[in-house]
Design a protein around this motif. Structure first.
Motif, PDB file in Angstrom:
ATOM      1  N   UNK A  14      31.112  -9.997  29.341  1.00  0.00           N
ATOM      2  CA  UNK A  14      31.207  -9.221  30.576  1.00  0.00           C
ATOM      3  C   UNK A  14      32.483  -9.617  31.337  1.00  0.00           C
ATOM      4  N   UNK A  15      32.727 -10.906  31.470  1.00  0.00           N
ATOM      5  CA  UNK A  15      33.916 -11.367  32.202  1.00  0.00           C
ATOM      6  C   UNK A  15      35.204 -10.936  31.505  1.00  0.00           C
ATOM      7  N   UNK A  16      35.218 -10.981  30.183  1.00  0.00           N
ATOM      8  CA  UNK A  16      36.389 -10.508  29.437  1.00  0.00           C
ATOM      9  C   UNK A  16      36.597  -9.011  29.681  1.00  0.00           C
ATOM     10  N   UNK A  17      35.512  -8.276  29.701  1.00  0.00           N
ATOM     11  CA  UNK A  17      35.594  -6.831  29.935  1.00  0.00           C
ATOM     12  C   UNK A  17      36.105  -6.541  31.342  1.00  0.00           C
ATOM     13  N   UNK A  23      42.885  -5.001  34.465  1.00  0.00           N
ATOM     14  CA  UNK A  23      44.274  -4.973  34.026  1.00  0.00           C
ATOM     15  C   UNK A  23      44.708  -3.622  33.506  1.00  0.00           C
ATOM     16  N   UNK A  24      43.787  -2.864  32.955  1.00  0.00           N
ATOM     17  CA  UNK A  24      44.112  -1.536  32.421  1.00  0.00           C
ATOM     18  C   UNK A  24      44.120  -0.452  33.488  1.00  0.00           C
ATOM     19  N   UNK A  25      43.096  -0.485  34.346  1.00  0.00           N
ATOM     20  CA  UNK A  25      42.898   0.645  35.260  1.00  0.00           C
ATOM     21  C   UNK A  25      42.660   0.262  36.711  1.00  0.00           C
ATOM     22  N   UNK A  26      42.752  -1.023  37.041  1.00  0.00           N
ATOM     23  CA  UNK A  26      42.589  -1.457  38.430  1.00  0.00           C
ATOM     24  C   UNK A  26      41.163  -1.818  38.789  1.00  0.00           C
ATOM     25  N   UNK A 106      46.146 -10.347  31.567  1.00  0.00           N
ATOM     26  CA  UNK A 106      47.163 -11.096  32.314  1.00  0.00           C
ATOM     27  C   UNK A 106      47.573 -10.369  33.599  1.00  0.00           C
ATOM     28  N   UNK A 107      47.393  -9.047  33.617  1.00  0.00           N
ATOM     29  CA  UNK A 107      47.681  -8.279  34.832  1.00  0.00           C
ATOM     30  C   UNK A 107      46.536  -8.367  35.839  1.00  0.00           C
ATOM     31  N   UNK A 108      45.338  -8.574  35.352  1.00  0.00           N
ATOM     32  CA  UNK A 108      44.150  -8.556  36.198  1.00  0.00           C
ATOM     33  C   UNK A 108      44.222  -9.518  37.387  1.00  0.00           C
ATOM     34  N   UNK A 110      46.706 -10.450  39.219  1.00  0.00           N
ATOM     35  CA  UNK A 110      47.533  -9.862  40.275  1.00  0.00           C
ATOM     36  C   UNK A 110      46.726  -8.829  41.059  1.00  0.00           C
ATOM     37  N   UNK A 111      45.991  -8.005  40.340  1.00  0.00           N
ATOM     38  CA  UNK A 111      45.141  -6.996  40.988  1.00  0.00           C
ATOM     39  C   UNK A 111      44.068  -7.668  41.850  1.00  0.00           C
ATOM     40  N   UNK A 112      43.485  -8.741  41.322  1.00  0.00           N
ATOM     41  CA  UNK A 112      42.428  -9.427  42.068  1.00  0.00           C
ATOM     42  C   UNK A 112      42.971 -10.139  43.305  1.00  0.00           C
ATOM     43  N   UNK A 113      44.178 -10.673  43.226  1.00  0.00           N
ATOM     44  CA  UNK A 113      44.771 -11.310  44.403  1.00  0.00           C
ATOM     45  C   UNK A 113      44.996 -10.266  45.502  1.00  0.00           C
ATOM     46  N   UNK A 114      45.455  -9.094  45.124  1.00  0.00           N
ATOM     47  CA  UNK A 114      45.648  -8.028  46.105  1.00  0.00           C
ATOM     48  C   UNK A 114      44.295  -7.597  46.672  1.00  0.00           C
ATOM     49  N   UNK A 115      43.300  -7.472  45.801  1.00  0.00           N
ATOM     50  CA  UNK A 115      41.960  -7.098  46.258  1.00  0.00           C
ATOM     51  C   UNK A 115      41.403  -8.146  47.228  1.00  0.00           C
ATOM     52  N   UNK A 116      41.712  -9.423  47.000  1.00  0.00           N
ATOM     53  CA  UNK A 116      41.251 -10.485  47.904  1.00  0.00           C
ATOM     54  C   UNK A 116      41.841 -10.303  49.302  1.00  0.00           C
TER      55      UNK A 116
END
Length: 186
Positions: A14-17, A23-26, A106-108, A110-116
């Motif tokens: 689940x965490x990998x998904x 990373x793929x779609x935000x 690896x992109x995920x 960055x997305x999570x930091x912005x979401x935070x």
């Protein structure tokens, strides 16, 4: 991303998904149905392991940084007794950055930091991530004998993260080693 297999525990799949989808779609693309399909688990597995979407996002971010910090710490330890200079360490950092494959996972972060920044419930996880990177950086700088390692660690981490974000956004590799040397010689 490692493809999910039956041998991988459901929580880990689940965490990998989650990282792959982010990373793929935000972050907005993270739904229980999408994650269940990607992880090849039942929909009930999602809510069993993660009561809320934010729990899932937080644990994915913390899992990524734990794995990443472990990998980088092992790399740093493998060079600890080799008498690396600051120039050697900067060059090694540049090599690691250059060799980093830019997968969805690896992109995920960055997305999570912005979401935070939008969602205070994720800020503790983001703080833990940056604290782990800072601690690793202090360890490396102290091993190199850099004076005031604690004073420059967060700036160094922010510089590397910023250069990586710039690389992702522009597709142009950044000279991390030059930036590190400039910061440490100031």
């Amino acid at each position: 991303m490692n493809e999910p297999t039956v041998a991988t525990p459901a929580r880990e799949r689940i965490l990998q998904a989650v990282l792959h989808v982010i990373g793929s779609d935000g972050v907005a693309a993270v739904t229980n149905r999408r994650i269940a399909a990607q992880a090849e688990v039942s929909l009930g597995s999602i809510t069993y392991h993660f009561p809320t979407r934010n729990d899932m996002l937080r644990d994915a971010l913390l899992g990524f940084v734990t794995d990443e910090t472990t990998r980088l710490t092992e790399l740093a330890e493998s060079y600890r007794d080799h008498g690396l200079s600051i120039v050697d360490a900067a060059s090694l950092t540049q090599q690691v950055v250059r060799d980093l494959g830019w997968t969805a996972e690896r992109l995920a972060p960055f997305e999570l930091f912005i979401q935070a920044g939008r969602d205070p419930s994720l800020q503790d996880a983001a703080n833990k991530c940056f604290a782990a990177y800072d601690t690793l950086t202090v360890t490396i700088l102290e091993a190199l004998g850099v004076p005031g390692a604690r004073d420059v660690a967060s700036t160094l981490v922010a510089t590397i993260a910023g250069l990586q974000l710039r690389r992702v956004a522009t597709g142009v590799p950044q000279d991390v080693s030059a930036a590190i040397l400039r910061l440490l010689s100031a």
